[in-house]
Design a protein around this motif. Structure first.
Motif, PDB file in Angstrom:
ATOM      1  N   GLY A 225       0.806  -1.210   0.000  1.00  0.00           N
ATOM      2  CA  GLY A 225       0.000   0.000   0.000  1.00  0.00           C
ATOM      3  C   GLY A 225       0.837   1.256   0.000  1.00  0.00           C
ATOM      4  O   GLY A 225       1.967   1.275   0.506  1.00  0.00           O
ATOM      5  N   ILE A 226       0.282   2.317  -0.585  1.00  0.00           N
ATOM      6  CA  ILE A 226       0.842   3.666  -0.518  1.00  0.00           C
ATOM      7  C   ILE A 226      -0.301   4.596  -0.162  1.00  0.00           C
ATOM      8  O   ILE A 226      -1.282   4.699  -0.903  1.00  0.00           O
ATOM      9  CB  ILE A 226       1.487   4.096  -1.851  1.00  0.00           C
ATOM     10  CG1 ILE A 226       2.634   3.158  -2.235  1.00  0.00           C
ATOM     11  CG2 ILE A 226       1.992   5.538  -1.757  1.00  0.00           C
ATOM     12  CD1 ILE A 226       3.214   3.432  -3.610  1.00  0.00           C
ATOM     13  N   PHE A 227      -0.204   5.244   0.987  1.00  0.00           N
ATOM     14  CA  PHE A 227      -1.165   6.256   1.408  1.00  0.00           C
ATOM     15  C   PHE A 227      -0.431   7.589   1.369  1.00  0.00           C
ATOM     16  O   PHE A 227       0.335   7.905   2.291  1.00  0.00           O
ATOM     17  CB  PHE A 227      -1.677   5.984   2.827  1.00  0.00           C
ATOM     18  CG  PHE A 227      -2.527   4.745   2.969  1.00  0.00           C
ATOM     19  CD1 PHE A 227      -2.916   4.005   1.871  1.00  0.00           C
ATOM     20  CD2 PHE A 227      -2.946   4.333   4.219  1.00  0.00           C
ATOM     21  CE1 PHE A 227      -3.701   2.867   2.013  1.00  0.00           C
ATOM     22  CE2 PHE A 227      -3.735   3.198   4.379  1.00  0.00           C
ATOM     23  CZ  PHE A 227      -4.116   2.464   3.266  1.00  0.00           C
ATOM     24  N   ALA A 263       0.379  -1.221 -10.302  1.00  0.00           N
ATOM     25  CA  ALA A 263      -0.933  -1.872 -10.393  1.00  0.00           C
ATOM     26  C   ALA A 263      -0.990  -3.144  -9.560  1.00  0.00           C
ATOM     27  O   ALA A 263      -2.082  -3.657  -9.292  1.00  0.00           O
ATOM     28  CB  ALA A 263      -1.262  -2.182 -11.851  1.00  0.00           C
ATOM     29  N   LYS A 264       0.153  -3.646  -9.130  1.00  0.00           N
ATOM     30  CA  LYS A 264       0.186  -4.842  -8.292  1.00  0.00           C
ATOM     31  C   LYS A 264       0.132  -4.511  -6.801  1.00  0.00           C
ATOM     32  O   LYS A 264      -0.004  -5.415  -5.971  1.00  0.00           O
ATOM     33  CB  LYS A 264       1.435  -5.663  -8.614  1.00  0.00           C
ATOM     34  CG  LYS A 264       1.456  -6.205 -10.040  1.00  0.00           C
ATOM     35  CD  LYS A 264       2.712  -7.007 -10.324  1.00  0.00           C
ATOM     36  CE  LYS A 264       2.713  -7.544 -11.754  1.00  0.00           C
ATOM     37  NZ  LYS A 264       3.943  -8.316 -12.062  1.00  0.00           N
ATOM     38  N   VAL A 265       0.263  -3.222  -6.462  1.00  0.00           N
ATOM     39  CA  VAL A 265       0.138  -2.799  -5.071  1.00  0.00           C
ATOM     40  C   VAL A 265      -1.332  -2.907  -4.675  1.00  0.00           C
ATOM     41  O   VAL A 265      -2.223  -2.455  -5.412  1.00  0.00           O
ATOM     42  CB  VAL A 265       0.657  -1.358  -4.901  1.00  0.00           C
ATOM     43  CG1 VAL A 265       0.425  -0.865  -3.477  1.00  0.00           C
ATOM     44  CG2 VAL A 265       2.147  -1.283  -5.262  1.00  0.00           C
ATOM     45  N   THR A 266      -1.612  -3.488  -3.526  1.00  0.00           N
ATOM     46  CA  THR A 266      -2.999  -3.779  -3.131  1.00  0.00           C
ATOM     47  C   THR A 266      -3.881  -2.544  -3.136  1.00  0.00           C
ATOM     48  O   THR A 266      -5.015  -2.581  -3.617  1.00  0.00           O
ATOM     49  CB  THR A 266      -3.016  -4.437  -1.738  1.00  0.00           C
ATOM     50  OG1 THR A 266      -2.206  -5.618  -1.773  1.00  0.00           O
ATOM     51  CG2 THR A 266      -4.423  -4.792  -1.313  1.00  0.00           C
ATOM     52  N   ILE A 334      -9.673   1.636   5.422  1.00  0.00           N
ATOM     53  CA  ILE A 334      -9.117   1.243   4.126  1.00  0.00           C
ATOM     54  C   ILE A 334      -8.244   0.000   4.282  1.00  0.00           C
ATOM     55  O   ILE A 334      -8.294  -0.923   3.451  1.00  0.00           O
ATOM     56  CB  ILE A 334      -8.333   2.410   3.502  1.00  0.00           C
ATOM     57  CG1 ILE A 334      -9.276   3.575   3.187  1.00  0.00           C
ATOM     58  CG2 ILE A 334      -7.605   1.955   2.246  1.00  0.00           C
ATOM     59  CD1 ILE A 334      -8.565   4.858   2.807  1.00  0.00           C
ATOM     60  N   LEU A 335      -7.454  -0.055   5.336  1.00  0.00           N
ATOM     61  CA  LEU A 335      -6.634  -1.237   5.602  1.00  0.00           C
ATOM     62  C   LEU A 335      -7.513  -2.466   5.780  1.00  0.00           C
ATOM     63  O   LEU A 335      -7.233  -3.544   5.237  1.00  0.00           O
ATOM     64  CB  LEU A 335      -5.768  -1.005   6.838  1.00  0.00           C
ATOM     65  CG  LEU A 335      -4.632   0.007   6.690  1.00  0.00           C
ATOM     66  CD1 LEU A 335      -4.072   0.390   8.060  1.00  0.00           C
ATOM     67  CD2 LEU A 335      -3.525  -0.537   5.794  1.00  0.00           C
TER      68      LEU A 335
END
Length: 354
Positions: A225-227, A263-266, A334-335
């Motif tokens: 994830g990237i927030f 695109a593979k990051v959840t 979100i998590l």
């Protein structure tokens, strides 16, 4: 063109769900261990005496591991200060403790040449820049120095809070080469397994670009994830009509196959505070980046925090604002929605069922 493509997305509404009812943000923090380590970097030989070396251009990671840890590690990443993750503007609880109380392993990251990783392989310099007043508007506290936005989630009547905010900085090297260096070293850390195999980056400002680029440099699927809070700069593929500026704030263009790693990051979330117009350059770029990530099967969203009435007043640094518990609640949701809140040794979030 960048803005023409992004315009297709401006009409898409952002839907914010209510954060789930948090059990408690004040439970005791019980740690199994804490510490820190250097990672990445090089050993450089002296040009005049090859027997003498300098270990340099590494990153530094401070870690806090709960007694009963979740699987997902939260890496708190600011391009020029780890302190902003440690406290609210008024000295109250920051994201570091909030997510430790929720039993996430928490890591504070200093990239190469900044903070606690400041030994550089190349010469650097510091020149005082009298920019305190510029920080005020840049961080979205108000339209100009001393003129606070109505309802801003900053203790505007506390001069000490403002002084803490503007002092909490390292020297920041916003150059193309530094962005690339940070991404390379952060990718080494992500791929090493020393930060776990389920990593969520929580970033602010110029760190958002560095984290995106890190995901394209990583050779594993450890980044989940990237927030990114008000990311300054975005990564784009080389098959669209966007020019890499070779600057410190992007855009950065990478080969399509590297871009597809995003695109593979959840989940990737681009957050914006109040008073950010739909046609503002950063917002436009974030929408285009999200569109392109999703085009290749990803899961990226742009979230305007002010669309949720409970999150109005957010600044450039919403995770340190007075309502940061509500902001953390949104991230917590979100998590959970993306299956990133389970515990080690269990497929269920057993803590939540207590």
């Amino acid at each position: 063109m960048l803005y023409l493509l992004a315009g297709l997305l401006l009409s898409a509404p952002t839907v914010l769900a209510e954060p789930r009812n948090l059990k408690d943000w004040s439970t005791p923090i019980v740690l199994d261990r804490s510490g820190g380590f250097q990672i990445g970097g090089v050993i450089k030989q002296s040009p005049t005496d090859p027997a003498r070396t300098l270990s340099c251009d590494h990153g530094y990671m401070e870690y806090f591991i709960p007694w009963e840890p979740r699987r997902t590690s939260v890496v708190l990443w600011h391009s020029s200060s780890t302190q902003v993750w440690q406290n609210r503007w008024d000295g109250g609880q920051g994201f570091k403790d909030m997510f430790l109380r929720r039993n996430y392993p928490v890591y504070l990251w200093d990239g190469p040449r900044v903070g606690r990783a400041n030994w550089a392989c190349e010469p650097t310099s510091y020149r005082p820049e009298y920019r305190d007043q510029d920080n005020f508007a840049a961080w979205n506290f108000g339209p100009s120095f001393g003129n606070w936005w109505p309802g801003v989630q900053f203790p505007a009547d506390d001069p000490a809070a403002w002084q803490q905010a503007t002092s909490a900085r390292y020297q920041e090297f916003d150059t193309y080469d530094n962005v690339q260096l940070h991404a390379r070293v952060a990718a080494v850390a992500a791929d090493s397994g020393k930060v776990g195999k389920n990593i969520v980056y929580m970033t602010n400002s110029a760190a958002g670009l560095r984290a995106q680029l890190t995901a394209t440099r990583s050779n594993t699927t450890n980044i989940k994830g990237i927030f990114a809070f008000e990311s300054i700069g975005f990564v784009f593929p080389d098959n669209v009509n966007i020019t890499d500026t070779r600057g410190g704030f992007g855009p950065v263009v990478v080969p399509l196959e590297e871009f597809k790693k995003l695109a593979k990051v959840t989940t990737i979330q681009f957050f914006w505070g109040d008073h950010r117009a739909a046609n503002e350059a950063g917002v436009v770029q974030s929408r285009l980046a999200a569109q392109l990530i999703n085009q290749y099967g990803g899961n990226a969203q742009v979230v305007m925090l002010a669309d949720d009435p409970s999150l109005k007043g957010s600044t450039h640094v919403a995770f340190a604002d007075l309502h940061n518990a509500k902001v953390a609640g949104l991230l917590d949701q979100i998590l959970n929605r993306n299956g990133l809140d389970s515990y080690e040794g269990s497929s269920d979030d057993w803590w939540w069922r207590k």
